[in-house]
Design a protein around this motif. Structure first.
Motif, PDB file in Angstrom:
ATOM      1  N   PHE A  23      -7.180   7.016  -0.750  1.00 44.47           N
ATOM      2  CA  PHE A  23      -5.918   7.570  -0.276  1.00 44.47           C
ATOM      3  C   PHE A  23      -6.164   9.016   0.158  1.00 44.47           C
ATOM      4  O   PHE A  23      -6.800   9.785  -0.568  1.00 44.47           O
ATOM      5  CB  PHE A  23      -4.860   7.548  -1.388  1.00 44.47           C
ATOM      6  CG  PHE A  23      -4.648   6.174  -1.962  1.00 44.47           C
ATOM      7  CD1 PHE A  23      -3.682   5.337  -1.440  1.00 44.47           C
ATOM      8  CD2 PHE A  23      -5.438   5.710  -3.014  1.00 44.47           C
ATOM      9  CE1 PHE A  23      -3.501   4.055  -1.946  1.00 44.47           C
ATOM     10  CE2 PHE A  23      -5.255   4.443  -3.535  1.00 44.47           C
ATOM     11  CZ  PHE A  23      -4.293   3.612  -2.998  1.00 44.47           C
ATOM     12  N   ALA A  27       0.838  -1.210   0.000  1.00 44.57           N
ATOM     13  CA  ALA A  27       0.000   0.000   0.000  1.00 44.57           C
ATOM     14  C   ALA A  27       0.866   1.250   0.000  1.00 44.57           C
ATOM     15  O   ALA A  27       0.562   2.232  -0.686  1.00 44.57           O
ATOM     16  CB  ALA A  27      -0.923  -0.006   1.224  1.00 44.57           C
ATOM     17  N   LEU A  28       1.963   1.218   0.747  1.00 42.69           N
ATOM     18  CA  LEU A  28       2.826   2.392   0.834  1.00 42.69           C
ATOM     19  C   LEU A  28       3.453   2.738  -0.512  1.00 42.69           C
ATOM     20  O   LEU A  28       3.806   3.890  -0.752  1.00 42.69           O
ATOM     21  CB  LEU A  28       3.929   2.150   1.867  1.00 42.69           C
ATOM     22  CG  LEU A  28       3.457   1.953   3.307  1.00 42.69           C
ATOM     23  CD1 LEU A  28       4.622   1.509   4.175  1.00 42.69           C
ATOM     24  CD2 LEU A  28       2.847   3.239   3.844  1.00 42.69           C
ATOM     25  N   TRP A  42       0.545  14.134  -7.947  1.00 41.86           N
ATOM     26  CA  TRP A  42       0.315  14.794  -9.232  1.00 41.86           C
ATOM     27  C   TRP A  42       1.374  15.879  -9.399  1.00 41.86           C
ATOM     28  O   TRP A  42       1.140  17.043  -9.063  1.00 41.86           O
ATOM     29  CB  TRP A  42      -1.076  15.410  -9.285  1.00 41.86           C
ATOM     30  CG  TRP A  42      -2.180  14.485  -9.677  1.00 41.86           C
ATOM     31  CD1 TRP A  42      -2.658  14.296 -10.935  1.00 41.86           C
ATOM     32  CD2 TRP A  42      -2.957  13.642  -8.833  1.00 41.86           C
ATOM     33  NE1 TRP A  42      -3.679  13.371 -10.916  1.00 41.86           N
ATOM     34  CE2 TRP A  42      -3.886  12.950  -9.643  1.00 41.86           C
ATOM     35  CE3 TRP A  42      -2.944  13.385  -7.460  1.00 41.86           C
ATOM     36  CZ2 TRP A  42      -4.791  12.034  -9.124  1.00 41.86           C
ATOM     37  CZ3 TRP A  42      -3.851  12.472  -6.948  1.00 41.86           C
ATOM     38  CH2 TRP A  42      -4.757  11.811  -7.776  1.00 41.86           C
ATOM     39  N   ALA A 102      -8.289  10.698  -2.825  1.00 41.27           N
ATOM     40  CA  ALA A 102      -8.268  10.104  -4.166  1.00 41.27           C
ATOM     41  C   ALA A 102      -8.671   8.644  -4.062  1.00 41.27           C
ATOM     42  O   ALA A 102      -8.513   8.012  -3.013  1.00 41.27           O
ATOM     43  CB  ALA A 102      -6.874  10.223  -4.784  1.00 41.27           C
ATOM     44  N   ARG A 137      -2.177   8.544   3.957  1.00 44.38           N
ATOM     45  CA  ARG A 137      -2.715   7.273   4.471  1.00 44.38           C
ATOM     46  C   ARG A 137      -3.651   6.621   3.470  1.00 44.38           C
ATOM     47  O   ARG A 137      -4.428   7.295   2.789  1.00 44.38           O
ATOM     48  CB  ARG A 137      -3.456   7.548   5.784  1.00 44.38           C
ATOM     49  CG  ARG A 137      -3.886   6.325   6.514  1.00 44.38           C
ATOM     50  CD  ARG A 137      -3.982   6.542   8.015  1.00 44.38           C
ATOM     51  NE  ARG A 137      -4.076   5.246   8.680  1.00 44.38           N
ATOM     52  CZ  ARG A 137      -3.042   4.516   9.015  1.00 44.38           C
ATOM     53  NH1 ARG A 137      -1.829   4.950   8.780  1.00 44.38           N
ATOM     54  NH2 ARG A 137      -3.202   3.337   9.581  1.00 44.38           N
ATOM     55  N   MET A 138      -3.587   5.300   3.406  1.00 40.41           N
ATOM     56  CA  MET A 138      -4.549   4.519   2.626  1.00 40.41           C
ATOM     57  C   MET A 138      -5.704   4.142   3.541  1.00 40.41           C
ATOM     58  O   MET A 138      -5.504   3.713   4.679  1.00 40.41           O
ATOM     59  CB  MET A 138      -3.891   3.258   2.067  1.00 40.41           C
ATOM     60  CG  MET A 138      -4.783   2.445   1.161  1.00 40.41           C
ATOM     61  SD  MET A 138      -3.914   0.999   0.498  1.00 40.41           S
ATOM     62  CE  MET A 138      -5.130   0.398  -0.669  1.00 40.41           C
ATOM     63  N   ALA A 161      -0.582   6.845  -5.598  1.00 39.70           N
ATOM     64  CA  ALA A 161      -1.476   7.854  -5.034  1.00 39.70           C
ATOM     65  C   ALA A 161      -1.065   8.253  -3.618  1.00 39.70           C
ATOM     66  O   ALA A 161      -1.562   9.232  -3.073  1.00 39.70           O
ATOM     67  CB  ALA A 161      -2.919   7.359  -5.025  1.00 39.70           C
ATOM     68  N   LEU A 162      -0.155   7.487  -3.033  1.00 35.38           N
ATOM     69  CA  LEU A 162       0.321   7.812  -1.692  1.00 35.38           C
ATOM     70  C   LEU A 162       1.666   8.535  -1.738  1.00 35.38           C
ATOM     71  O   LEU A 162       2.192   8.939  -0.706  1.00 35.38           O
ATOM     72  CB  LEU A 162       0.442   6.521  -0.853  1.00 35.38           C
ATOM     73  CG  LEU A 162       0.092   6.590   0.619  1.00 35.38           C
ATOM     74  CD1 LEU A 162      -1.235   7.285   0.857  1.00 35.38           C
ATOM     75  CD2 LEU A 162       0.092   5.209   1.230  1.00 35.38           C
TER      76      LEU A 162
END
Lengths: 72, 366
Positions: free
Chosen positions: B241, A30-31, A41, B265, B234-235, A35-36
């Motif tokens: 996210f 996940a890390l 962007w 997002a 954080r997810m 998007a994290l």
């Protein structure tokens, strides 16, 4: 006020380091998600900071984004 | 004129961020265009291009190159009341290069240089940094320093040539909190000396409450600022996210500012599409010497400015973001559109301004 802010930041840093469990590379899926990341962007981030730096009276400390995702 | 200094500073910070994010980056090229358009007749087009090139110089290393052009078209009240009664078109060209090398496992040193030129401002920056990934890469620490060697000019006046110097130190820490999130902390100290005034802006001096004459802006020749930042990334759930941060700045001119921003997002369609939204709020109080106009009964004030960016102000921004990973080379296409409202409650000429900020970019792995 600045001194208090710096002290608070230092305490937060200590808490961040001391209070965290060590995360193994295989636990970092996940890390590593894009998007994290910061900035997620880059073109938009640059566009916004470009405008804010010129239009607003203060700047600095807009970016802090480390890796540690274990994906290198 | 302030465009060069601000943007070159931004590029250095962006370089710092990319260095911190991925020490061993993949080989990529990037291209993009940004558009700023506000309701005060200012439009700025900014095409840009860059490349990230991993190399081997006996050790693992990365080279980054980038260039940007700003094409400004303006008929703003700022221009027509400060410099001339006419609109103007102007270009700024910038080039940046950075390199970093792994000196030992998980420790990188880097250097960077940026040059920006427009007809009345030359900005040159040089910087160095160290990045360490500690604790099995759970903690990333970065220390960076950059020096600025700028020259302030005035269009149409070749004799006007004033120096501006700067020193900037940044320390950042990123900590993995758990398998789903990070915490970022940063402190940024900046010291700028030299000609910090606008060579164009005049300040009205009143006598008996009526405008009597105008003097060129003058502000102190040194400014030190400290900014601190805290951020959470954080997810949440399986595909959401969030980023949230708070920033506090204080400087020796008496300005204190606070910024709060948040972004959410979500990933869709097997992770090939990401859609998001963001909000940002900024508030600052004024410099101690700022006034929209000055009373000249006791003589002209030594420090005088009506630069609204040094007065009390508020900014609110809302926007949307989208990313698509294309089948071709897994290139990433990113687009954003945001609306920003700037408010200056004390300004004589303009109390607010709305602006659209948009961007379109593509990142192509090679």
């Amino acid at each position: 006020m600045t001194h208090r802010a710096c002290l608070a930041l230092a305490l937060l840093a200590l808490l961040a380091v001391a209070g965290c469990a060590r995360v193994r590379p295989y636990q970092r899926g996940a890390l590593a998600h894009r998007a994290l990341a910061h900035p997620a962007w880059p073109t938009a981030h640059t566009a916004h900071q470009h405008v804010f730096q010129i239009r607003e009276g203060t700047e600095g400390a807009v970016d802090a984004g480390g890796g540690g995702c274990g994906c290198n | 004129m302030q465009l060069s200094a601000a943007v070159v500073g931004l590029v250095l910070v962006a370089t710092a961020a990319s260095a911190a994010a991925q020490p061993a980056d993949e080989r990529t090229t990037t291209a993009g265009v940004r558009l700023y358009a506000d309701d005060d007749h200012v439009t700025v087009w900014s095409p840009s291009a860059g490349a990230v090139l991993p190399v081997t110089w006996g050790r693992e290393a990365v080279v980054e190159l980038s260039t940007t052009i700003d094409a400004v078209s303006a008929a703003s009240i700022d221009v027509t009341s400060s410099a001339s009664p006419y609109a103007f078109d102007e270009q700024r060209v910038e080039g940046a290069a950075a390199a970093r090398v792994a000196v030992v496992d998980d420790h990188w040193i880097g250097v960077s240089a940026n040059v920006s030129h427009e007809r009345d401002y030359l900005a040159i920056r040089a910087g160095a940094s160290w990045l360490g990934e500690l604790g099995d890469r759970n903690t990333t620490v970065r220390l960076a320093y950059a020096a600025a060697f700028d020259t302030v000019g005035r269009a149409g006046d070749p004799r006007f040539d004033e120096p501006r110097r700067g020193h900037r130190g940044v320390a950042t820490l990123t900590q993995i909190v758990d398998p789903r999130g990070y915490v970022d902390l940063a402190i940024d100290v900046d010291r700028t000396t030299g000609w910090l005034s606008s060579p164009y802006r005049y300040v009205p001096i009143l006598m008996g409450g009526a405008p009597a004459y105008a003097l060129l802006e003058r502000v102190p020749e040194a400014r030190t600022s400290v900014a601190v930042l805290g951020r959470v990334r954080r997810m949440i759930g399986e595909a959401w996210f969030v980023h949230a941060d708070y920033r506090l700045c204080r400087d020796t001119w008496g300005i204190t500012s606070q910024t709060v921003s948040a972004r959410g997002a979500t990933a869709l369609r097997d992770d090939t599409v990401v859609l998001g939204g963001e909000v940002r709020a900024y508030v600052q109080d004024s410099a101690t010497f700022y006034q929209p106009s000055y009373d000249g009964a006791a003589g002209a004030p030594a420090w005088r400015t009506r630069d609204r960016s040094l007065g009390a102000m508020r900014t609110v921004t809302v926007g949307g973001l989208a990313e698509w990973v294309t089948p071709w080379r897994e290139a990433r296409v990113q687009a954003s559109l945001a609306w920003t409202r700037f408010s200056w409650p004390a300004d004589l000429y303009q109390r607010g301004r709305g602006a659209a900020i948009s961007s379109l970019g593509v990142v192509v792995p090679l």
